[in-house]
Design a protein around this motif. Structure first.
Motif, mmCIF file in Angstrom:
data_model
loop_
_atom_site.group_PDB
_atom_site.id
_atom_site.type_symbol
_atom_site.label_atom_id
_atom_site.label_comp_id
_atom_site.label_asym_id
_atom_site.label_seq_id
_atom_site.Cartn_x
_atom_site.Cartn_y
_atom_site.Cartn_z
ATOM 1 N N LYS A 309 -4.571 28.133 6.395
ATOM 2 C CA LYS A 309 -3.713 28.004 7.580
ATOM 3 C C LYS A 309 -3.203 26.586 7.799
ATOM 4 C CE LYS A 309 -7.373 27.459 11.099
ATOM 5 N NZ LYS A 309 -7.957 28.089 12.323
ATOM 6 N N GLU A 310 -3.953 25.589 7.342
ATOM 7 C CA GLU A 310 -3.488 24.203 7.475
ATOM 8 C C GLU A 310 -2.501 23.828 6.369
ATOM 9 O OE1 GLU A 310 -4.135 22.281 9.932
ATOM 10 O OE2 GLU A 310 -5.918 23.127 10.900
ATOM 11 N N LYS A 311 -2.371 24.690 5.362
ATOM 12 C CA LYS A 311 -1.423 24.449 4.278
ATOM 13 C C LYS A 311 -0.069 25.086 4.555
ATOM 14 C CE LYS A 311 -5.032 24.384 0.702
ATOM 15 N NZ LYS A 311 -5.539 25.068 -0.529
ATOM 16 N N ASP A 312 -0.095 26.343 5.037
ATOM 17 C CA ASP A 312 1.178 27.051 5.220
ATOM 18 C C ASP A 312 1.546 27.305 6.673
ATOM 19 O OD1 ASP A 312 -0.273 29.391 6.067
ATOM 20 O OD2 ASP A 312 -0.511 29.999 3.991
ATOM 21 N N TYR A 313 0.630 27.010 7.595
ATOM 22 C CA TYR A 313 0.871 27.217 9.037
ATOM 23 C C TYR A 313 1.423 28.621 9.341
ATOM 24 C CZ TYR A 313 -0.100 22.295 9.690
ATOM 25 O OH TYR A 313 -0.724 21.066 9.718
ATOM 26 N N GLY A 314 0.926 29.597 8.600
ATOM 27 C CA GLY A 314 1.319 30.970 8.870
ATOM 28 C C GLY A 314 2.650 31.370 8.275
ATOM 29 N N GLY A 315 3.322 30.451 7.590
ATOM 30 C CA GLY A 315 4.610 30.760 6.975
ATOM 31 C C GLY A 315 5.758 30.716 7.964
ATOM 32 N N CYS A 316 6.807 31.448 7.650
ATOM 33 C CA CYS A 316 8.068 31.373 8.396
ATOM 34 C C CYS A 316 8.050 32.294 9.610
ATOM 35 C CB CYS A 316 9.219 31.752 7.460
ATOM 36 S SG CYS A 316 10.808 31.824 8.287
ATOM 37 N N ARG A 317 8.342 31.724 10.780
ATOM 38 C CA ARG A 317 8.372 32.508 12.018
ATOM 39 C C ARG A 317 9.572 33.455 12.052
ATOM 40 N NH1 ARG A 317 4.697 33.874 12.748
ATOM 41 N NH2 ARG A 317 4.175 33.054 10.719
ATOM 42 N N CYS A 318 10.698 33.017 11.528
ATOM 43 C CA CYS A 318 11.884 33.878 11.528
ATOM 44 C C CYS A 318 11.691 35.056 10.581
ATOM 45 C CB CYS A 318 13.123 33.072 11.150
ATOM 46 S SG CYS A 318 13.552 31.794 12.360
ATOM 47 N N GLN A 319 11.064 34.813 9.439
ATOM 48 C CA GLN A 319 10.801 35.896 8.497
ATOM 49 C C GLN A 319 9.837 36.908 9.108
ATOM 50 O OE1 GLN A 319 11.614 35.283 4.149
ATOM 51 N NE2 GLN A 319 9.446 34.777 4.292
ATOM 52 N N ALA A 320 8.834 36.402 9.845
ATOM 53 C CA ALA A 320 7.903 37.295 10.522
ATOM 54 C C ALA A 320 8.633 38.169 11.533
ATOM 55 C CB ALA A 320 6.803 36.482 11.207
ATOM 56 N N TYR A 321 9.529 37.572 12.279
ATOM 57 C CA TYR A 321 10.265 38.342 13.282
ATOM 58 C C TYR A 321 11.200 39.360 12.630
ATOM 59 C CZ TYR A 321 13.658 39.441 16.914
ATOM 60 O OH TYR A 321 14.489 40.101 17.777
ATOM 61 N N LEU A 322 11.907 38.943 11.592
ATOM 62 C CA LEU A 322 12.882 39.829 10.949
ATOM 63 C C LEU A 322 12.220 41.022 10.265
ATOM 64 C CD1 LEU A 322 15.266 37.160 9.402
ATOM 65 C CD2 LEU A 322 15.845 38.761 11.239
ATOM 66 N N LEU A 323 11.047 40.814 9.672
ATOM 67 C CA LEU A 323 10.405 41.875 8.893
ATOM 68 C C LEU A 323 9.327 42.625 9.668
ATOM 69 C CD1 LEU A 323 10.063 40.135 5.411
ATOM 70 C CD2 LEU A 323 11.851 41.689 6.201
ATOM 71 N N ALA A 324 8.651 41.929 10.577
ATOM 72 C CA ALA A 324 7.549 42.560 11.311
ATOM 73 C C ALA A 324 7.871 42.768 12.785
ATOM 74 C CB ALA A 324 6.287 41.700 11.183
ATOM 75 N N ALA A 325 9.055 42.303 13.225
ATOM 76 C CA ALA A 325 9.453 42.396 14.635
ATOM 77 C C ALA A 325 8.459 41.676 15.546
ATOM 78 C CB ALA A 325 9.618 43.850 15.066
ATOM 79 N N ASP A 326 7.780 40.662 15.005
ATOM 80 C CA ASP A 326 6.782 39.913 15.770
ATOM 81 C C ASP A 326 6.760 38.477 15.261
ATOM 82 O OD1 ASP A 326 4.638 38.823 17.077
ATOM 83 O OD2 ASP A 326 3.134 40.196 16.227
ATOM 84 N N PRO A 327 7.320 37.526 16.027
ATOM 85 C CA PRO A 327 7.343 36.140 15.539
ATOM 86 C C PRO A 327 5.966 35.491 15.450
ATOM 87 C CG PRO A 327 8.151 36.269 17.794
ATOM 88 C CD PRO A 327 7.993 37.680 17.322
ATOM 89 N N ASP A 328 4.937 36.108 16.055
ATOM 90 C CA ASP A 328 3.580 35.572 15.968
ATOM 91 C C ASP A 328 2.805 36.134 14.776
ATOM 92 O OD1 ASP A 328 4.173 34.275 18.319
ATOM 93 O OD2 ASP A 328 2.960 35.578 19.596
ATOM 94 N N ALA A 329 3.396 37.070 14.047
ATOM 95 C CA ALA A 329 2.691 37.703 12.934
ATOM 96 C C ALA A 329 2.606 36.773 11.733
ATOM 97 C CB ALA A 329 3.410 38.993 12.529
ATOM 98 N N ALA A 330 1.668 37.077 10.847
ATOM 99 C CA ALA A 330 1.637 36.387 9.555
ATOM 100 C C ALA A 330 2.934 36.686 8.812
ATOM 101 C CB ALA A 330 0.447 36.871 8.737
ATOM 102 N N ASP A 331 3.463 35.686 8.149
ATOM 103 C CA ASP A 331 4.664 35.880 7.344
ATOM 104 C C ASP A 331 4.420 37.045 6.380
ATOM 105 O OD1 ASP A 331 6.751 35.703 5.493
ATOM 106 O OD2 ASP A 331 6.778 33.514 5.514
ATOM 107 N N PRO A 332 5.248 38.101 6.426
ATOM 108 C CA PRO A 332 5.018 39.261 5.545
ATOM 109 C C PRO A 332 5.083 38.954 4.050
ATOM 110 C CG PRO A 332 6.403 39.883 7.388
ATOM 111 C CD PRO A 332 6.277 38.381 7.436
ATOM 112 N N VAL A 333 5.577 37.796 3.667
ATOM 113 C CA VAL A 333 5.508 37.383 2.265
ATOM 114 C C VAL A 333 4.054 37.291 1.802
ATOM 115 C CG1 VAL A 333 5.834 35.351 0.797
ATOM 116 C CG2 VAL A 333 7.740 36.235 2.142
ATOM 117 N N CYS A 334 3.151 36.954 2.709
ATOM 118 C CA CYS A 334 1.739 36.779 2.360
ATOM 119 C C CYS A 334 1.088 38.127 2.071
ATOM 120 C CB CYS A 334 1.008 36.087 3.506
ATOM 121 S SG CYS A 334 -0.743 35.805 3.158
ATOM 122 N N PRO A 335 0.397 38.270 0.944
ATOM 123 C CA PRO A 335 -0.287 39.538 0.634
ATOM 124 C C PRO A 335 -1.330 39.935 1.676
ATOM 125 C CG PRO A 335 -0.119 38.171 -1.332
ATOM 126 C CD PRO A 335 0.308 37.309 -0.170
#
Length: 375
Positions: A309-335
């Motif tokens: 989490k200190e390396k990627d800070y959860g990834g991209c907030r916009c990508q999380a919102y666009l794909l998961a409809a939740d800007p607080d979610a883990a970036d869906p790119v992450c397995p």
């Protein structure tokens, strides 16, 4: 508001998106899909104040982009003032509208660097992707830039429609005397997300393109630096958003909205301040929009307990919102993301040999108004 985990440093990079107007209609444009809602532009005096305040905060690099920044008649004035203030200045342009006289004016203003975009190595694909006839013009502009002693810096967005031409693209860049070439695989936001089914390459296409690029890197090592940026979907792990949300990057949009990345205004529930109402100091240090995703205190699982989490800070907030409809979610790119299936499905779709039957959506104001329900 979440308190940041560490003291906030200054913004190092100020991006002035001076206009959303553009003569091109690129199918992968990163400008917001609803850009037609935001037609107002800051005045020259407003931009000059932004430049002063950014430098006072500690910003050292200033980029001028758009849209097409050449459509601003005051661009020479802004560049000259940025250079006088001590910024390293960078113009990010399609080259459309760049004349000998204007290049001379930019040289006199002290412009340090021009990044010129191409869409392909062939006139047919270049002009198709932009819905314009600009290929020969871009080549002339490249020659004019080189003749005036600027470093020749080229950017080409790579995707399914041009990835098989990557060797010819590098060869074209070399013929133009490019010292630096960024092969930026499309990232799927804004207009590129609308066209993702047509633009996303297969794994094998990406593998071959990297192999060809590596061969050219070895061949041209002494005269050109080549950067190959892998798309997030294929890389399989999230990256820090702009090197960390509100960490080094501050962008000001044409209407004065300040954001920590190009596309953050799409995120629901966040208030991004306008520079006509607030100083950049307030924007950077005090605004809710810039502080909300700083650090790790905002995270929920699986990010909250992740060792990275200190390396990627959860990834991209916009990508999380666009794909998961939740800007607080883990970036869906992450397995590890519970929404990773959206990325896996897009990658699987890209593996099919059959071309998408969906029509490409070209970026223009009429389409923007239609897509945001204004028409």
């Amino acid at each position: 508001m979440n308190a940041p985990a560490a003291p906030i440093g200054p913004p190092m990079w100020l991006l002035a998106e001076v206009t959303y107007r553009c003569p091109l209609h690129c199918v992968f444009c990163y400008n917001p899909v609803d850009f037609a809602r935001h037609e107002d532009e800051l005045s020259t005096d407003d931009w000059l104040r932004v430049l002063h305040e950014g430098r006072e905060l500690g910003a050292v690099q200033c980029g001028f982009s758009g849209g097409e920044p050449l459509l601003r008649d005051d661009l020479e004035v802004l560049i000259a003032e940025a250079r006088r203030l001590g910024y390293y200045t960078n113009l990010i342009t399609s080259g459309v509208g760049l004349t000998e006289a204007r290049l001379d004016a930019f040289k006199a203003a002290g412009l340090d660097h021009i990044q010129l975009s191409f869409q392909d190595s062939s006139r047919e694909i270049n002009d198709f992707l932009t819905h314009t006839r600009t290929f020969e013009l871009k080549q002339r502009v490249g020659e004019m830039i080189k003749a005036r002693g600027w470093p020749m810096v080229m950017n080409v967005v790579i995707h399914r429609l041009n990835i098989e031409h990557i060797g010819r693209i590098i060869e074209m860049a070399d013929a133009l005397g490019a010292e630096y070439l960024e092969l930026a695989n499309a990232q799927y936001y804004s207009w590129a997300l609308l066209n993702r089914d047509q633009l996303m390459p297969s794994r094998e296409q990406l593998r071959r393109a990297e192999a060809v690029t590596d061969e050219w890197k070895a061949r041209l090592a002494e005269r050109m630096r080549i950067l190959f940026v892998v798309p997030d979907y294929h890389e399989g792990k999230p990256k820090k958003c702009m090197n960390g949300w509100g960490n080094v990057f501050l962008t000001v949009t044409p209407d004065g909205t300040a954001q920590p990345c190009h596309t953050a205004r799409m995120l629901p529930g966040l208030d991004f301040p306008n520079v006509q109402e607030h100083s950049l100091r307030h924007v950077w240090f005090e605004s809710e929009g810039f502080n909300h995703y700083r650090g790790t205190g905002w995270m929920k699982e699986p990010c909250a307990s992740c060792e990275d989490k200190e390396k990627d800070y959860g990834g991209c907030r916009c990508q999380a919102y666009l794909l998961a409809a939740d800007p607080d979610a883990a970036d869906p790119v992450c397995p590890k993301s519970p929404h990773h299936e959206h990325v896996a499905a897009a990658l699987e779709q890209a593996e099919t040999a059959a071309p998408s039957t969906k029509p490409l959506i070209f970026r223009d104001p009429k389409e923007s108004r239609r897509l945001c329900g204004q028409d």
